[in-house]
Design a protein around this motif. Sequence first.
Motif, PDB file in Angstrom:
ATOM      1  N   VAL A  53      29.460  16.366  24.807  1.00  0.00           N
ATOM      2  CA  VAL A  53      29.085  14.951  24.694  1.00  0.00           C
ATOM      3  C   VAL A  53      27.601  14.837  24.334  1.00  0.00           C
ATOM      4  CG1 VAL A  53      28.902  12.763  25.950  1.00  0.00           C
ATOM      5  CG2 VAL A  53      30.884  14.233  26.306  1.00  0.00           C
ATOM      6  N   GLY A  54      26.764  15.591  25.058  1.00  0.00           N
ATOM      7  CA  GLY A  54      25.319  15.545  24.817  1.00  0.00           C
ATOM      8  C   GLY A  54      24.972  15.946  23.389  1.00  0.00           C
ATOM      9  N   ALA A  55      25.641  16.988  22.881  1.00  0.00           N
ATOM     10  CA  ALA A  55      25.366  17.464  21.525  1.00  0.00           C
ATOM     11  C   ALA A  55      25.706  16.386  20.498  1.00  0.00           C
ATOM     12  CB  ALA A  55      26.166  18.730  21.244  1.00  0.00           C
ATOM     13  N   HIS A  56      26.819  15.676  20.727  1.00  0.00           N
ATOM     14  CA  HIS A  56      27.208  14.636  19.770  1.00  0.00           C
ATOM     15  C   HIS A  56      26.301  13.423  19.844  1.00  0.00           C
ATOM     16  CE1 HIS A  56      30.694  17.140  19.123  1.00  0.00           C
ATOM     17  NE2 HIS A  56      30.902  16.448  18.022  1.00  0.00           N
ATOM     18  N   VAL A  57      25.875  13.084  21.051  1.00  0.00           N
ATOM     19  CA  VAL A  57      24.941  11.957  21.185  1.00  0.00           C
ATOM     20  C   VAL A  57      23.628  12.316  20.477  1.00  0.00           C
ATOM     21  CG1 VAL A  57      23.565  10.591  22.807  1.00  0.00           C
ATOM     22  CG2 VAL A  57      25.962  11.038  23.300  1.00  0.00           C
ATOM     23  N   ALA A  58      23.133  13.540  20.715  1.00  0.00           N
ATOM     24  CA  ALA A  58      21.860  13.966  20.106  1.00  0.00           C
ATOM     25  C   ALA A  58      21.964  13.969  18.578  1.00  0.00           C
ATOM     26  CB  ALA A  58      21.487  15.347  20.613  1.00  0.00           C
ATOM     27  N   ARG A  59      23.074  14.508  18.094  1.00  0.00           N
ATOM     28  CA  ARG A  59      23.293  14.570  16.640  1.00  0.00           C
ATOM     29  C   ARG A  59      23.329  13.150  16.044  1.00  0.00           C
ATOM     30  NH1 ARG A  59      28.980  16.897  15.042  1.00  0.00           N
ATOM     31  NH2 ARG A  59      29.326  15.323  13.462  1.00  0.00           N
ATOM     32  N   ALA A  60      24.004  12.235  16.745  1.00  0.00           N
ATOM     33  CA  ALA A  60      24.101  10.859  16.256  1.00  0.00           C
ATOM     34  C   ALA A  60      22.741  10.167  16.306  1.00  0.00           C
ATOM     35  CB  ALA A  60      25.122  10.087  17.081  1.00  0.00           C
ATOM     36  N   ILE A  61      21.932  10.511  17.294  1.00  0.00           N
ATOM     37  CA  ILE A  61      20.591   9.915  17.378  1.00  0.00           C
ATOM     38  C   ILE A  61      19.748  10.409  16.191  1.00  0.00           C
ATOM     39  CG2 ILE A  61      18.438   9.947  18.735  1.00  0.00           C
ATOM     40  CD1 ILE A  61      20.239   9.606  21.226  1.00  0.00           C
ATOM     41  N   GLY A  62      19.978  11.653  15.770  1.00  0.00           N
ATOM     42  CA  GLY A  62      19.307  12.166  14.569  1.00  0.00           C
ATOM     43  C   GLY A  62      19.673  11.347  13.346  1.00  0.00           C
ATOM     44  N   THR A  63      20.936  11.005  13.229  1.00  0.00           N
ATOM     45  CA  THR A  63      21.398  10.154  12.121  1.00  0.00           C
ATOM     46  C   THR A  63      20.770   8.764  12.232  1.00  0.00           C
ATOM     47  OG1 THR A  63      23.475  11.355  12.031  1.00  0.00           O
ATOM     48  CG2 THR A  63      23.474   9.167  11.043  1.00  0.00           C
ATOM     49  N   LEU A  64      20.768   8.266  13.460  1.00  0.00           N
ATOM     50  CA  LEU A  64      20.193   6.941  13.723  1.00  0.00           C
ATOM     51  C   LEU A  64      18.718   6.886  13.335  1.00  0.00           C
ATOM     52  CD1 LEU A  64      20.788   4.159  15.090  1.00  0.00           C
ATOM     53  CD2 LEU A  64      20.072   5.182  17.237  1.00  0.00           C
ATOM     54  N   ALA A  65      18.016   8.022  13.559  1.00  0.00           N
ATOM     55  CA  ALA A  65      16.578   8.071  13.253  1.00  0.00           C
ATOM     56  C   ALA A  65      16.308   7.924  11.757  1.00  0.00           C
ATOM     57  CB  ALA A  65      15.988   9.384  13.766  1.00  0.00           C
ATOM     58  N   VAL A  66      17.290   8.296  10.930  1.00  0.00           N
ATOM     59  CA  VAL A  66      17.135   8.078   9.481  1.00  0.00           C
ATOM     60  C   VAL A  66      17.544   6.648   9.125  1.00  0.00           C
ATOM     61  CG1 VAL A  66      17.889   8.809   7.161  1.00  0.00           C
ATOM     62  CG2 VAL A  66      17.646  10.495   8.988  1.00  0.00           C
ATOM     63  N   ARG A  67      18.682   6.247   9.676  1.00  0.00           N
ATOM     64  CA  ARG A  67      19.259   4.967   9.283  1.00  0.00           C
ATOM     65  C   ARG A  67      18.467   3.759   9.768  1.00  0.00           C
ATOM     66  NH1 ARG A  67      25.526   5.048  10.570  1.00  0.00           N
ATOM     67  NH2 ARG A  67      26.181   6.524   8.989  1.00  0.00           N
ATOM     68  N   ALA A  68      18.073   3.797  11.050  1.00  0.00           N
ATOM     69  CA  ALA A  68      17.479   2.602  11.651  1.00  0.00           C
ATOM     70  C   ALA A  68      16.248   2.109  10.887  1.00  0.00           C
ATOM     71  CB  ALA A  68      17.164   2.850  13.120  1.00  0.00           C
ATOM     72  N   PRO A  69      15.292   2.987  10.509  1.00  0.00           N
ATOM     73  CA  PRO A  69      14.131   2.469   9.757  1.00  0.00           C
ATOM     74  C   PRO A  69      14.514   1.897   8.395  1.00  0.00           C
ATOM     75  CG  PRO A  69      13.679   4.671  10.614  1.00  0.00           C
ATOM     76  CD  PRO A  69      15.131   4.409  10.823  1.00  0.00           C
ATOM     77  N   VAL A  70      15.462   2.565   7.725  1.00  0.00           N
ATOM     78  CA  VAL A  70      15.881   2.082   6.398  1.00  0.00           C
ATOM     79  C   VAL A  70      16.570   0.720   6.529  1.00  0.00           C
ATOM     80  CG1 VAL A  70      17.371   2.567   4.401  1.00  0.00           C
ATOM     81  CG2 VAL A  70      16.114   4.428   5.486  1.00  0.00           C
ATOM     82  N   MET A  71      17.444   0.607   7.531  1.00  0.00           N
ATOM     83  CA  MET A  71      18.169  -0.653   7.714  1.00  0.00           C
ATOM     84  C   MET A  71      17.231  -1.755   8.225  1.00  0.00           C
ATOM     85  SD  MET A  71      20.870   0.475   6.543  1.00  0.00           S
ATOM     86  CE  MET A  71      22.024  -0.830   6.570  1.00  0.00           C
ATOM     87  N   LEU A  72      16.211  -1.354   8.994  1.00  0.00           N
ATOM     88  CA  LEU A  72      15.246  -2.348   9.468  1.00  0.00           C
ATOM     89  C   LEU A  72      14.441  -2.898   8.287  1.00  0.00           C
ATOM     90  CD1 LEU A  72      13.914  -3.842  11.836  1.00  0.00           C
ATOM     91  CD2 LEU A  72      12.315  -1.931  12.041  1.00  0.00           C
ATOM     92  N   ALA A  73      14.044  -2.000   7.383  1.00  0.00           N
ATOM     93  CA  ALA A  73      13.327  -2.442   6.183  1.00  0.00           C
ATOM     94  C   ALA A  73      14.212  -3.385   5.375  1.00  0.00           C
ATOM     95  CB  ALA A  73      12.929  -1.231   5.345  1.00  0.00           C
ATOM     96  N   THR A  74      15.505  -3.055   5.298  1.00  0.00           N
ATOM     97  CA  THR A  74      16.458  -3.917   4.571  1.00  0.00           C
ATOM     98  C   THR A  74      16.552  -5.283   5.258  1.00  0.00           C
ATOM     99  OG1 THR A  74      17.711  -1.909   4.124  1.00  0.00           O
ATOM    100  CG2 THR A  74      18.803  -3.991   3.611  1.00  0.00           C
ATOM    101  N   ALA A  75      16.612  -5.260   6.601  1.00  0.00           N
ATOM    102  CA  ALA A  75      16.715  -6.513   7.358  1.00  0.00           C
ATOM    103  C   ALA A  75      15.493  -7.393   7.092  1.00  0.00           C
ATOM    104  CB  ALA A  75      16.829  -6.204   8.848  1.00  0.00           C
ATOM    105  N   ILE A  76      14.320  -6.766   7.084  1.00  0.00           N
ATOM    106  CA  ILE A  76      13.090  -7.550   6.910  1.00  0.00           C
ATOM    107  C   ILE A  76      12.975  -8.075   5.474  1.00  0.00           C
ATOM    108  CG2 ILE A  76      10.552  -7.336   6.862  1.00  0.00           C
ATOM    109  CD1 ILE A  76      10.873  -5.577   9.410  1.00  0.00           C
ATOM    110  N   ILE A  77      13.261  -7.200   4.506  1.00  0.00           N
ATOM    111  CA  ILE A  77      13.185  -7.646   3.106  1.00  0.00           C
ATOM    112  C   ILE A  77      14.248  -8.719   2.836  1.00  0.00           C
ATOM    113  CG2 ILE A  77      13.472  -6.916   0.690  1.00  0.00           C
ATOM    114  CD1 ILE A  77      12.359  -4.132   1.655  1.00  0.00           C
ATOM    115  N   GLY A  78      15.476  -8.457   3.322  1.00  0.00           N
ATOM    116  CA  GLY A  78      16.581  -9.408   3.126  1.00  0.00           C
ATOM    117  C   GLY A  78      16.291 -10.732   3.819  1.00  0.00           C
TER     118      GLY A  78
END
Lengths: 288, 260
Positions: free
Chosen positions: B100-125
């Motif tokens: 469980v911990g490994a999957h949460v950590a791995r997903a947080i790694g994905t989130l670390a890429v996505r969240a800033p990009v999607m936040l920039a999209t949210a602000i620009i949009g």
Amino acid sequence: MHRFAVEIHELRKRFRTRVSRGAGARARIADLFAPRTQWMTAVDGISLSIEPGERVAFIGPNGAGKSTTLKILAGILYPDSGTVTVDGLVPWRDRRTLGFRVGTVFGQRSQLWYQLPARATFDLLAHVYELPAATRRRRLDAVVEAFRLEALLDRPVRHLSLGERMRCEVAASLLHGPRVLFLDEPTIGLDVTAKAVIRDLLFEQSEAEGTTLLLTSHDTGDIEEVCDRVVIINRGRILLDTTIAEMRRRYLRTQQVTIQAEPPLDDVIRDLYSTADKHARDTTEVAT
Amino acid sequence: MNTRWIRKYGAFARIGFAATQAGPGELAARVAFFFLILGVFSSLWRAVGHSDSATSATMVWYLAITEWVLLSAPMIQFEIEAEVRRGDVAYQIARPVSYVGAHVARAIGTLAVRAPVMLATAIIGGRLFAGPLPPAATIARAVALGAVAAVVMTTYHVALGLLAFWLGDIAPVYWIWQKLSFVLGGLLLPLTYYPAFVGRVAAFTPFPALLTGPASFVLDRPYATPMAVCGMLALWLAMVSIGAGLVFRHAARTLQLNGG
């Protein structure tokens, strides 16, 4: 070090599977709301001991219980009854500790990150197995050299051939220097050359590091070229447990070789006869 | 928590980060979808007017935050489902690491890429479709709690993925989860706009803390104070962490991996 790398006593494991009532609509509805199940025995009282450094082939037909036994030994599945120790540990109870001491290779599964280079998986595994930086570098250099991975290490795994990928898979499983390596059909789907490479590498690794190998395979080449002992099982029970040399001596007295030719041999022989016949006629004509 | 533990799970986060970077197409599709959603709903809110607690512009900013959280949280549950179905789970379970911990950590790694990009999209949009940004303090509160909410949502996705050990196919369960999060989380409309009984039911679920809680700071009447939202997120994170651990323990005991 424990006297036995693997010790199994009266191991049993059953699985519950669904059984269909039939193909009709009524049967399907009944299956949906009141599924029928039956117990299927996968492992039925296996007892076995393997000494450190031994290379054992675990063979038998599909559904014989080979993979299930291997997965119990690796701590992946829980048995119904029986006792098992691997390097002195009970696999399902001491799974985390055992993880540091054993390696697994499943020929039909992958542990490599498909879209990333194999180096990324090696780096991850080095952390998973808590290898200190110096050990990590030394082990990585060792497996890269042994498995000749220099040219493959930085290519995305999806760009590797199956043979190259399997070399990386086996190397990844040996990165932490396991004392026991469980291999489930490690050469399945590989061509003759790739199979030979994997077999040589496994044998060399076992010789060099004293790694105990337990491998399942349907390929006699894997068994003869890697292992020195063979255990044959069927329907979850051991039928034969002997050395490869003894098995050869007692059971493999004759060999049957089947040759399939393209074009068929009959056609080739007919052509040869007609060529020889024509040649004989030409020679006779010249003589007269 | 020692340094070896941090390094181990940090390595999973790094590989999740690298794997997400290696597939930019998926991220581009998410960005395009996000723009589309903001464009469509900004037109809709302009057409239906505004209420006493929100204008059409603040409603677009509200949606930008809820969608940012939702679109940033990785769909790790389907990766777990695929691992169980293919049998690759055999490799993961045999390792000296928490599944469980490994999957949460791995997903947080994905989130670390996505969240800033999607936040920039949210602000620009948001800037494009709604006009000026809300006050900086408001945005900061929404973004800080939204980021925590995305982590909590990711943990719920891991817990949903564990159901694949029994169900094999988790898509139906996910659809129910998704629809509930739309309604009880207030994805499109703040929860305060729904009939009172919906709010009362929602209070017993994690959905308000995940979506409307962080996003409603851009409205005149937020769902709760920042401390209260923080507390709710901590509570639901603790619940899902304990639940996922128990579910996995049971799943591992009943695991069936037939055939090779």
